[in-house]
Design a protein around this motif. Structure first.
Motif, PDB file in Angstrom:
ATOM      1  N   PHE A 298       0.833  -1.201   0.000  1.00  0.00           N
ATOM      2  CA  PHE A 298       0.000   0.000   0.000  1.00  0.00           C
ATOM      3  C   PHE A 298       0.870   1.254   0.000  1.00  0.00           C
ATOM      4  CE2 PHE A 298      -1.736   3.325   2.784  1.00  0.00           C
ATOM      5  CZ  PHE A 298      -2.874   3.706   2.075  1.00  0.00           C
ATOM      6  N   GLN A 299       1.883   1.282   0.848  1.00  0.00           N
ATOM      7  CA  GLN A 299       2.751   2.452   0.927  1.00  0.00           C
ATOM      8  C   GLN A 299       3.523   2.657  -0.374  1.00  0.00           C
ATOM      9  OE1 GLN A 299       4.741   1.271   4.572  1.00  0.00           O
ATOM     10  NE2 GLN A 299       3.552   2.741   5.781  1.00  0.00           N
ATOM     11  N   ARG A 300       3.956   1.582  -1.005  1.00  0.00           N
ATOM     12  CA  ARG A 300       4.673   1.711  -2.277  1.00  0.00           C
ATOM     13  C   ARG A 300       3.759   2.328  -3.339  1.00  0.00           C
ATOM     14  NH1 ARG A 300       9.211  -0.938  -4.465  1.00  0.00           N
ATOM     15  NH2 ARG A 300       9.573  -0.159  -6.572  1.00  0.00           N
ATOM     16  N   THR A 301       2.524   1.863  -3.416  1.00  0.00           N
ATOM     17  CA  THR A 301       1.580   2.384  -4.399  1.00  0.00           C
ATOM     18  C   THR A 301       1.287   3.856  -4.149  1.00  0.00           C
ATOM     19  OG1 THR A 301       0.588   0.185  -4.602  1.00  0.00           O
ATOM     20  CG2 THR A 301      -0.690   2.031  -5.417  1.00  0.00           C
ATOM     21  N   GLN A 302       1.062   4.215  -2.877  1.00  0.00           N
ATOM     22  CA  GLN A 302       0.825   5.608  -2.513  1.00  0.00           C
ATOM     23  C   GLN A 302       2.043   6.472  -2.846  1.00  0.00           C
ATOM     24  OE1 GLN A 302      -2.228   6.744  -0.336  1.00  0.00           O
ATOM     25  NE2 GLN A 302      -2.798   5.076  -1.674  1.00  0.00           N
ATOM     26  N   GLY A 303       3.224   5.946  -2.524  1.00  0.00           N
ATOM     27  CA  GLY A 303       4.439   6.703  -2.782  1.00  0.00           C
ATOM     28  C   GLY A 303       4.668   6.944  -4.257  1.00  0.00           C
ATOM     29  N   GLU A 304       4.386   5.959  -5.078  1.00  0.00           N
ATOM     30  CA  GLU A 304       4.563   6.132  -6.517  1.00  0.00           C
ATOM     31  C   GLU A 304       3.601   7.178  -7.064  1.00  0.00           C
ATOM     32  OE1 GLU A 304       4.085   2.123  -7.798  1.00  0.00           O
ATOM     33  OE2 GLU A 304       6.199   1.597  -7.472  1.00  0.00           O
ATOM     34  N   ALA A 305       2.352   7.180  -6.583  1.00  0.00           N
ATOM     35  CA  ALA A 305       1.381   8.192  -7.015  1.00  0.00           C
ATOM     36  C   ALA A 305       1.806   9.579  -6.545  1.00  0.00           C
ATOM     37  CB  ALA A 305      -0.005   7.839  -6.486  1.00  0.00           C
ATOM     38  N   ALA A 306       2.265   9.667  -5.302  1.00  0.00           N
ATOM     39  CA  ALA A 306       2.735  10.953  -4.777  1.00  0.00           C
ATOM     40  C   ALA A 306       3.957  11.440  -5.546  1.00  0.00           C
ATOM     41  CB  ALA A 306       3.049  10.820  -3.284  1.00  0.00           C
ATOM     42  N   PHE A 307       4.839  10.513  -5.936  1.00  0.00           N
ATOM     43  CA  PHE A 307       6.046  10.897  -6.670  1.00  0.00           C
ATOM     44  C   PHE A 307       5.693  11.468  -8.040  1.00  0.00           C
ATOM     45  CE2 PHE A 307       9.990   9.837  -9.095  1.00  0.00           C
ATOM     46  CZ  PHE A 307      10.874  10.601  -8.345  1.00  0.00           C
ATOM     47  N   ARG A 308       4.703  10.897  -8.701  1.00  0.00           N
ATOM     48  CA  ARG A 308       4.264  11.438 -10.005  1.00  0.00           C
ATOM     49  C   ARG A 308       3.731  12.861  -9.834  1.00  0.00           C
ATOM     50  NH1 ARG A 308       2.476   6.010 -10.505  1.00  0.00           N
ATOM     51  NH2 ARG A 308       0.352   6.557  -9.878  1.00  0.00           N
ATOM     52  N   TRP A 309       2.937  13.071  -8.788  1.00  0.00           N
ATOM     53  CA  TRP A 309       2.416  14.414  -8.526  1.00  0.00           C
ATOM     54  C   TRP A 309       3.561  15.376  -8.199  1.00  0.00           C
ATOM     55  CZ3 TRP A 309      -0.940  15.912  -3.696  1.00  0.00           C
ATOM     56  CH2 TRP A 309      -1.413  17.225  -3.849  1.00  0.00           C
TER      57      TRP A 309
END
Length: 309
Positions: free
Chosen positions: A292-303
Motif C-alpha cells: 500500500f505504501q509503495r503504491t501511494q508513494g509512486e502516485a505521490a512521486f508522479r504528482w
C-alpha cells in the motif's frame, strides 16, 4: 485502494474485553460484522445489541501489534475532547487494561466513497473537508504538533540519501534525485506549521457518506498544523485510482491561501515517507501495508514531479 489489517472477529477478542464492550453499551451483543478497509490488526466491527441498538467497536492487544494499542489510546483522547457538533462519531466509552485497549463509538449509517473515486463524491468530500478545516481552526483540543511526524518517518529522503544503496529497489528515477529531495525535505516541518486540528490519515476508508452528511472517522493520528494538510495527505490515495491531484488541489479553498513552495515541501516529505517505509519488513499482522505504501508513494512521486517541473 486500501486495506490490509489481519482483523479479529469479536469471538477472538478476550472475554474480559468483550464484557467491557457490553458493559459500556449496557446490553449484550447479538451480532458483529467486521469492517473492511484500513490497517487495524484487531477488532473493527459494527455491533447489533439485544435491544436493537447499534454501535461500532475497535479493540487490540499488544500481542497483535505492539504499536496498535497506543493508536487506540490516542484516538480515545481526541474523541473525548472534540466538540459534539462535529461530523465525527461520538465516543460512547473505552477500556484499557494496559494490554488490550478498546473504544466504542456510535455507529454511523453510511458507506465509504467508491474507489476509484467518483468525481461527484470526491467533490462532496472535499467541500466537507474545507468546512471541517474551518471548524477546526484553531484546534479545539490539545494535540501533538505536526512536527512529531518528522521523528515518525517523515524524513525518508534524508534517510535514503544517507544510504543510497537502500533506495535501489525504487528505481533510477528516484535514486537520481535523492540529494535534491532530501534538501527540500529539510524544510517540511516549518512549511506545515499552523493552528488547525488535522486528521492526518484521511482516505476513502476513513470517510463515510451518510445521507446528506460526510463523517470523518478514525482519529488516532490527529495533530496540529496547517489547515490544508488533510487534502494534501489524501490526494495520493485518490491519484492511485486515476484522479488528477493538482486539479483537485487548485480548487481547494485552504490550498489557495497556501505558499506553493510550502506545499511542495510537505509533498516531498509525504512521498519520502511512503517510499522509504515501503522498503521495510511488514509490521506484525499488517501483511499488505508495505505494498500500500509503495503504491501511494509512486502516485505521490508522479504528482511531485509535476509540481517540480
Amino acid at each position: 485502494m486500501s486495506g490490509g489489517g489481519a482483523r479479529l472477529g469479536l469471538d477472538e477478542v478476550p472475554g474480559r474485553v468483550r464484557a467491557a464492550i457490553e458493559g459500556i453499551l449496557g446490553a449484550p451483543v447479538v451480532a458483529a460484522r467486521s469492517q473492511p478497509g484500513g490497517f487495524s490488526p484487531g477488532l473493527a466491527a459494527r455491533l447489533v445489541l439485544a435491544d436493537g441498538r447499534r454501535a461500532f467497536a475497535k479493540a487490540v492487544g499488544v500481542e497483535r501489534n505492539p504499536d496498535a494499542p497506543g493508536f487506540h489510546r490516542r484516538e480515545i483522547e481526541v474523541l473525548s475532547a472534540l466538540p459534539p457538533d462535529l461530523p465525527v462519531p461520538r465516543l460512547l466509552g473505552s477500556y484499557d487494561d494496559g494490554d488490550w485497549v478498546a473504544l466504542v463509538v456510535e455507529d454511523v449509517d453510511g458507506v465509504p466513497p467508491a474507489e476509484p473515486w467518483r468525481p461527484d463524491e470526491l467533490a462532496r468530500v472535499v467541500d466537507a473537508m474545507a468546512a471541517l478545516a474551518d471548524r477546526l481552526t484553531p484546534s479545539p483540543v490539545p494535540a501533538r504538533p505536526i512536527a512529531t511526524l518528522d521523528q515518525e518517518g517523515f524524513r525518508g529522503w534524508r534517510t535514503l540519501a544517507a544510504e543510497p544503496e537502500a533506495a535501489a529497489p525504487l528505481g533510477p528515477a528516484v535514486c537520481r534525485r535523492l540529494d535534491e529531495l532530501a534538501a527540500i525535505e529539510e524544510g517540511w516541518v516549518a512549511a506545515a506549521q499552523g493552528t488547525s486540528l488535522v486528521h492526518c490519515d484521511l482516505r476513502a476508508d476513513n470517510i463515510l457518506l451518510a445521507g446528506d452528511r460526510v463523517v470523518f472517522v478514525d482519529w488516532p493520528h490527529a495533530r496540529v498544523g496547517a489547515p490544508w494538510l488533510d487534502l494534501l495527505l489524501l490526494l495520493p490515495s485518490a491519484a492511485v485510482t486515476g484522479t488528477d491531484p493538482e486539479r483537485v488541489w487548485a480548487a481547494y479553498p485552504p490550498a489557495q491561501a497556501a505558499d506553493p513552495d510550502a506545499v511542495t515541501a510537505v509533498l516531498v516529505a509525504l512521498t519520502g515517507f511512503f517510499l522509504r517505509q515501503s522498503l521495510l519488513p511488514p509490521p506484525p499482522n499488517l501483511p499488505t501495508l508495505r505494498e500500500f505504501q509503495r503504491t501511494q508513494g509512486e502516485a505521490a512521486f508522479r504528482w511531485l514531479l509535476a509540481r517540480l517541473g
